[in-house]
Design a protein around this motif. Structure first.
Motif: not given
Length: 280
Positions: A3-5, A16-22, A24-33, A35-41
């Motif tokens: 898990s290190n994306y 996807l655009s990076e803004s779309t990924v961000r 999704c993170i802000r909406e709480g659908w993935l990662g841990h909103v 928290e930094l640094p953001v790391r996706l699995s």
């Protein structure tokens, strides 16, 4: 599972655009909103593939956010990767499951010929003499808009159901009133959300020539610059947007990710804390 994306790496892998990924993170659908640094699995990548498929089916980001928020409200974090989702009749649906967020009446109306239903919504539009007005408009208007303000109202109503129609309506508003800043901003946002950062940047450039202190245009220009990996321009636009409107939580979040990637931990923590305060 490894898990290190980063958001940027995930965006490149999925397409996807990076803004779309961000988003999704802000909406709480993935990662841990928050928290930094953001790391996706790898699991998060599976969720992003679902998001890409839904957007590719023609859903707007607004509709996607609304429907997924309702679907995921009663599920555990990370559930997005487990769900079999589909786009049908302009909505996100769980294949073979309950879809309580969309009534059967809504589906029937969405799928009905335009002569069978006229759905209304309230929108806020800029009045010609300054200030704003709140207007009720039909999302399937029975008469053609006449003024630039009419076309802007129609475009807003069309955004969730007819992307091409919404963009055409914003362009018609601009033809009638070239100084319609709100039309330039909204058209640019739709371009950015649908894979045309160059076109979006031109729209925001025009909006900022018309109104240099428009915080929304500055924020959106920052998003596009960040997607185009022009980090210095992105930071400058986010900072200026926050000087004008300190309540722009997403500007704080995006600044936090940029400062974190640059190794400026103090600035990153300051902005992520501001983001947390604003989104409690």
């Amino acid at each position: 599972m490894w898990s290190n994306y980063t958001a940027r790496h995930a965006a490149q892998l999925i397409g996807l655009s990076e803004s779309t990924v961000r988003m999704c993170i802000r909406e709480g659908w993935l990662g841990h909103v928050g928290e930094l640094p953001v790391r996706l699995s790898f699991r998060d990548l599976a969720a992003l593939r679902s998001v890409k498929s839904l957007l590719g089916a023609g859903l707007s980001q607004q509709r996607l956010r609304r429907d997924l928020a309702a679907i995921l409200a009663e599920r555990s974090p990370g559930a997005l990767a487990e769900l079999a989702l589909e786009a049908r009749h302009g909505h996100v649906l769980v294949r073979g499951g309950e879809n309580r967020h969309v009534s059967q009446l809504e589906l029937a109306l969405d799928n009905a010929p335009s002569s069978h239903a006229e759905l209304h919504t309230f929108v806020t539009a800029r009045a010609p003499g300054g200030g704003t007005v709140r207007l009720a408009v039909a999302s399937r208007p029975s008469t053609a808009p006449q003024t630039a303000e009419d076309w802007i109202v129609a475009a807003v109503a069309l955004e969730e159901s007819d992307l091409a129609g919404a963009m055409a309506a914003y362009r018609k508003a601009i033809d009638l009133r070239p100084d319609a800043t709100e039309a330039w901003i909204n058209l640019g946002r739709l371009m950015a959300e649908n894979g045309d950062p160059g076109g979006a940047r031109a729209c925001f450039d025009t909006a900022l020539r018309l109104e240099p202190d428009d915080a929304t245009a500055l924020y959106n220009m920052g998003v596009v610059a960040q997607d185009l990996q022009d980090e210095q321009l992105a930071i400058a636009n986010y900072v200026r947007a926050l000087e004008l409107d300190a309540s722009l939580a997403e500007a704080h979040y995006n600044l936090a990710t940029l400062y974190d990637s640059r190794g400026d931990a103090r600035a990153a923590i300051r902005h992520i804390n501001e983001y947390r305060k604003l989104t409690k």
